[in-house]
Design a protein around this motif. Structure first.
Motif, short mmCIF file in Angstrom:
data_model
loop_
_atom_site.label_atom_id
_atom_site.label_comp_id
_atom_site.label_asym_id
_atom_site.label_seq_id
_atom_site.Cartn_x
_atom_site.Cartn_y
_atom_site.Cartn_z
N GLN A 1 23.05 44.48 50.82
CA GLN A 1 23.61 43.58 51.84
C GLN A 1 23.32 42.10 51.52
OE1 GLN A 1 22.09 45.08 55.59
NE2 GLN A 1 23.71 46.62 55.73
N ARG B 1 36.86 36.12 50.66
CA ARG B 1 35.58 35.92 51.34
C ARG B 1 35.39 34.47 51.79
NH1 ARG B 1 31.87 40.15 50.50
NH2 ARG B 1 32.67 41.78 49.12
N THR C 1 20.31 36.98 47.48
CA THR C 1 21.48 36.66 46.65
C THR C 1 21.08 35.90 45.40
OG1 THR C 1 22.96 36.61 48.56
CG2 THR C 1 23.67 35.41 46.60
N THR D 1 27.60 33.62 42.15
CA THR D 1 27.91 35.01 41.78
C THR D 1 29.29 35.08 41.12
OG1 THR D 1 26.73 35.73 43.77
CG2 THR D 1 28.08 37.37 42.63
N ASP E 1 39.14 38.05 45.06
CA ASP E 1 38.02 38.53 45.87
C ASP E 1 37.26 37.36 46.50
OD1 ASP E 1 36.39 40.60 46.92
OD2 ASP E 1 34.88 40.18 45.39
N LYS F 1 24.92 38.80 50.18
CA LYS F 1 26.29 38.30 50.10
C LYS F 1 26.53 37.51 48.82
CE LYS F 1 27.04 37.98 55.09
NZ LYS F 1 27.40 37.07 56.21
N PRO F 2 27.58 37.85 48.07
CA PRO F 2 27.92 37.06 46.87
C PRO F 2 28.26 35.63 47.28
CG PRO F 2 29.13 39.15 46.91
CD PRO F 2 28.51 38.98 48.27
N VAL G 1 26.54 43.57 40.85
CA VAL G 1 27.36 43.20 42.01
C VAL G 1 27.39 44.37 42.99
CG1 VAL G 1 29.67 42.58 42.80
CG2 VAL G 1 28.75 41.55 40.73
N GLY G 2 27.53 45.58 42.46
CA GLY G 2 27.49 46.77 43.32
C GLY G 2 26.16 46.88 44.04
N GLU G 3 25.06 46.60 43.34
CA GLU G 3 23.74 46.65 43.98
C GLU G 3 23.61 45.58 45.06
OE1 GLU G 3 20.30 46.74 41.56
OE2 GLU G 3 21.06 48.30 40.20
N MET G 4 24.25 44.44 44.86
CA MET G 4 24.22 43.38 45.88
C MET G 4 24.81 43.89 47.19
SD MET G 4 25.32 39.83 43.96
CE MET G 4 24.98 38.81 45.40
N HIS G 5 25.93 44.58 47.09
CA HIS G 5 26.59 45.10 48.30
C HIS G 5 25.69 46.11 48.99
CE1 HIS G 5 30.26 42.96 47.61
NE2 HIS G 5 30.47 43.54 46.42
#
Length: 333
Positions: free
Chosen positions: A63, A97, A33, A70, A93, A65-66, A56-60
């Motif tokens: 896996q 979380r 992260t 972030t 969002d 976690k933001p 952010v998409g690549e983080m998901h």
């Protein structure tokens, strides 16, 4: 990898930072992260919002976690006309979380909406901040005061100053001048004078651009009395006088002439002479105009004979109405 990407942030070399991240993944390393956060900071500083969102998409996918860092980065990126919707989406969002906005989140959000002169949105964010129990700090207050100053929301500006009182220091120099500008643009010269008293008592010293901003507000509201007071403060400070003295005099003259106060306009022009500042040709024309409108032709002729010729001699490039080399504000210089 993180240290290398952070170094790119210092140089705004966001493409290099992304290349380092890509190389790390190509070597089979799984970015954490904080690695993604470092890359996002690089892109955010370079104002490449699309790259921040892509990361952010690549983080998901990875896996990762933001975290609060972030989301603070996401809130700060410019989104144009959709800025408010973007901030609301990011905050929804993060709350979903279990991550609560902090001082940095709100500071970035208020700063983002204040850039668009949207006071109502800044006010709504401040209300949310209080509901979340987040304390007001100098960064958030000054960002909100920018919106107050632009909108002339003097009541809100005074409330912010009351919630976080002014003290000696650079942040409070800025905050005090923004609050004063809000009062002047809101037409409350009395409150502006109270703030100026408070600034003097606490040794707050706004910079040249801050003074010019306050004087511009005086011009908009024809607050000649406050304009003369601000002008005297500028001229008594040698550094400010050298930096913005002529601009301050011109702005003060405009405030006096917009209020059709010929005696105050003459006083502003006279102050230039007392402090050995060559008169401004546009200011001379403004003073002569208000004098003639008031039927003071003798005084108008005197300004023409004494001041206009002096202005032309000092700055011959100004006879066409174009400022000479000195005709630039500090921010332009």
């Amino acid at each position: 990898v993180n240290a290398a990407i952070v170094a790119c942030r210092a140089d705004s070399a966001w493409q290099v930072g992304l290349a380092l991240l890509g190389e790390a993944k190509a070597r089979g390393l799984r970015p954490r992260t904080d690695t993604f956060n470092a890359a996002m900071h690089v892109c955010a500083k370079a104002q490449t919002a699309s790259e921040v969102v892509r990361l952010v998409g690549e983080m998901h996918v990875a896996q990762a976690k933001p975290d609060i860092v972030t989301y603070n980065t996401l809130v700060s990126i410019p989104a144009g006309e959709d800025q408010w919707e973007w901030i609301c989406q990011v905050m929804r969002d993060m709350r979903s979380r279990g991550i609560m906005p902090d001082e940095v989140t709100y500071g970035a959000a208020v700063h983002a909406v204040s850039r668009g002169s949207t006071w109502e949105l800044a006010d709504e964010l401040l209300a949310q901040m209080r509901a979340d129990g987040v304390r007001l700090n100098h960064i958030i207050r000054n960002a909100a005061l920018v919106a107050c100053a632009q909108a002339g929301r003097w009541q809100s500006a005074l409330r912010l100053v009351r919630d976080l009182p002014l003290r000696e220091g650079r942040n409070d120099d800025i905050g005090a001048s923004l609050a004063c500008t809000a009062c002047l643009r809101g037409g409350t010269v009395h409150e502006a004078n109270n703030l100026l008293d408070d600034m003097s008592a606490k040794f707050l010293t706004p910079d040249g651009d801050a003074y010019l901003g306050m004087l511009a507000a005086c011009h908009a509201d024809a607050s000649w009395h406050a304009a003369l007071r601000l002008l005297r403060s500028v001229l008594l400070d040698e550094t400010l006088r050298d930096d913005v003295g002529r601009f301050a005099c011109s702005s003060a003259v405009k405030a006096c002439t917009s209020g059709a106060h010929w005696a105050a306009a003459l006083e502003a022009l006279a102050l230039m002479g007392r402090h050995r500042l060559p008169p401004d040709l546009v200011a001379c024309n403004d003073v002569m105009g208000v004098l003639l409108s008031a039927g003071r032709s003798v005084e108008a002729l005197k300004v023409f004979r004494e001041k206009v010729h002096e202005a032309l001699a000092a700055f011959p490039g100004e006879d066409s109405g174009q400022p000479g080399r000195q005709g630039r504000t500090p921010s332009e210089r």
